[in-house]
Design a protein around this motif. Structure first.
Motif, mmCIF file in Angstrom:
data_model
loop_
_atom_site.group_PDB
_atom_site.id
_atom_site.type_symbol
_atom_site.label_atom_id
_atom_site.label_comp_id
_atom_site.label_asym_id
_atom_site.label_seq_id
_atom_site.Cartn_x
_atom_site.Cartn_y
_atom_site.Cartn_z
ATOM 1 N N UNK A 55 0.791 -1.233 0.000
ATOM 2 C CA UNK A 55 0.000 0.000 0.000
ATOM 3 C C UNK A 55 0.822 1.283 0.000
ATOM 4 N N UNK A 56 2.083 1.228 0.400
ATOM 5 C CA UNK A 56 2.896 2.444 0.475
ATOM 6 C C UNK A 56 3.934 2.499 -0.644
ATOM 7 N N UNK A 57 4.728 1.411 -0.798
ATOM 8 C CA UNK A 57 5.796 1.461 -1.800
ATOM 9 C C UNK A 57 5.298 1.195 -3.214
ATOM 10 N N UNK A 58 4.547 0.134 -3.388
ATOM 11 C CA UNK A 58 4.161 -0.293 -4.737
ATOM 12 C C UNK A 58 3.535 0.822 -5.584
ATOM 13 N N UNK A 59 2.651 1.667 -5.044
ATOM 14 C CA UNK A 59 2.066 2.714 -5.897
ATOM 15 C C UNK A 59 3.088 3.670 -6.501
ATOM 16 N N UNK B 283 10.753 11.817 -1.552
ATOM 17 C CA UNK B 283 10.016 12.838 -2.286
ATOM 18 C C UNK B 283 8.533 12.482 -2.380
ATOM 19 N N UNK B 284 8.239 11.210 -2.632
ATOM 20 C CA UNK B 284 6.843 10.788 -2.758
ATOM 21 C C UNK B 284 6.104 10.848 -1.436
ATOM 22 N N UNK B 285 6.826 10.597 -0.347
ATOM 23 C CA UNK B 285 6.186 10.525 0.958
ATOM 24 C C UNK B 285 6.584 11.688 1.854
ATOM 25 N N UNK B 286 7.022 12.788 1.257
ATOM 26 C CA UNK B 286 7.477 13.925 2.057
ATOM 27 C C UNK B 286 6.350 14.420 2.958
ATOM 28 N N UNK B 287 6.744 14.825 4.143
ATOM 29 C CA UNK B 287 5.777 15.230 5.139
ATOM 30 C C UNK B 287 5.491 14.129 6.138
ATOM 31 N N UNK B 288 5.826 12.878 5.775
ATOM 32 C CA UNK B 288 5.591 11.759 6.692
ATOM 33 C C UNK B 288 6.750 11.563 7.655
ATOM 34 N N UNK B 289 7.942 12.062 7.303
ATOM 35 C CA UNK B 289 9.116 11.874 8.163
ATOM 36 C C UNK B 289 10.137 12.921 7.809
ATOM 37 N N UNK B 290 11.078 13.138 8.706
ATOM 38 C CA UNK B 290 12.161 14.066 8.444
ATOM 39 C C UNK B 290 13.046 13.525 7.337
ATOM 40 N N UNK B 291 13.708 14.426 6.649
ATOM 41 C CA UNK B 291 14.542 14.013 5.523
ATOM 42 C C UNK B 291 16.019 13.936 5.857
ATOM 43 N N UNK B 292 16.376 14.258 7.093
ATOM 44 C CA UNK B 292 17.791 14.254 7.453
ATOM 45 C C UNK B 292 18.296 12.830 7.600
#
Length: 313
Positions: free
Chosen positions: A111-115, A299-308
């Motif tokens: 449900x998260x990666x495949x799309x 990039x696809x899931x930005x906002x769900x976790x920090x990017x550092x």
């Protein structure tokens, strides 16, 4: 022991790591494309050359001896160094290429990666992706895994990692079920409901909740258990009972009203609750294929976790 002697034992060292990871000669042989007797002989040659016993053999299983634990740690470093050498060519390629093997929990993979995989493949035509859906422990080196995604608050030591997204867990039910049975106002009320739970472990029907400093646990019951979030989702939609679901699995049904979240002021502390981490072998120069895949997911899931980036362990 001369240099030629060391070089002659490199295959034995790699085979030793496979045996240690798989726990048997037969399993290691399948992975290496050889026979159990051939693998056993490799380990015997390595033990003879080192002058120590690496494995303690019983009738049912193998386990590492004290010297075997230390030898295995160093042999892993050798295997990882060999993988790094093979990645050198990719550092100088004009575009990422090759096969990227990604281990991911089943529900997250589906449900998260495949799309987001089709767009990645279109963007990088020389890259292939193999998703390995597995909820259990994975050995990156022994399993030849480039990236593992696991939900944990304590990433294992010795790996590099980056947080991908927060994963919550919810309890929910269909409006039809709630019309028949009513909505719980407290977690303990769930004991009087039909609940749809994971069912993999004896404790899976013991649901834990927290609200501020208040914690509670309730033993739930129901006529249906399933270790697949898609099935539990479908069962909840059909009004069979109160379902326990990862938030990402229930999101669409909650948004369009087919499901109703219960006890929203409580945090449901399920096995799928926490942070999904992207874990990979530490290296000064991660391969281009790994870098672009991590960047794509962030990039696809930005906002769900920090990017550092975070080094763990």
């Amino acid at each position: 022991m001369g240099m030629n002697d060391y070089q002659a034992l490199l295959q034995e060292m790699a085979a030793f790591v496979r045996v240690a990871d798989s726990g048997s000669f037969s399993s290691a042989a399948r992975q290496l494309g050889t026979t159990p007797s051939a693998v056993s002989k490799q380990i015997s040659r390595l033990e003879k050359a080192m002058g120590v016993r690496l494995l303690e053999r019983t009738t049912r299983k193998l386990r590492l001896s004290e010297s075997g634990v230390e030898a295995c740690r160093r042999c892993r470093q050798m295997v990882e160094a060999a993988r790094s050498v093979m990645d050198v060519g990719g550092q100088f390629c004009s575009e990422p290429q090759g096969l990227l093997r990604v281990s991911v929990p089943k529900a997250v993979g589906h449900r998260v990666l495949h799309p987001h995989i089709p767009a990645f493949l279109e963007r990088y035509p020389k890259l292939d992706v193999q998703l390995l859906l597995d909820d259990g422990h994975v050995d990156l080196i022994g399993g030849n895994i480039d990236l593992a995604i696991r939900i944990t608050d304590r990433p294992p030591p010795g790996l590099a990692g980056r947080p991908l997204m927060h994963v919550d867990h919810v309890v929910c039910a269909s409006p039809d079920y709630l019309a028949r049975r009513g909505a719980p106002s407290h977690p303990r009320d769930l004991a009087r409901h039909d609940c749809i739970y994971l069912g993999e472990d004896v404790n899976d029907n013991r649901w834990k909740f927290m609200r501020g400093d208040e914690a509670t646990m309730v033993t739930v019951r129901g006529r249906y258990a399933a270790n697949h979030s898609g099935i539990r989702l479908d069962a909840a939609l059909k009004g069979i009972g109160v379902g326990s679901l990862p938030g990402f699995a229930a999101r669409e049904a909650l948004a369009d009203g087919r499901l109703v979240q219960l006890l929203p002021d409580w945090t449901f502390l399920a096995s799928y609750y926490g942070t999904a981490w992207m874990l990979y072998s530490p290296s000064r120069f991660p391969s281009p294929k790994l870098r672009v895949f991590i960047d794509h997911l962030l990039d696809c899931l930005k906002g769900c976790a920090g990017a550092a980036g975070i080094e763990v362990g």
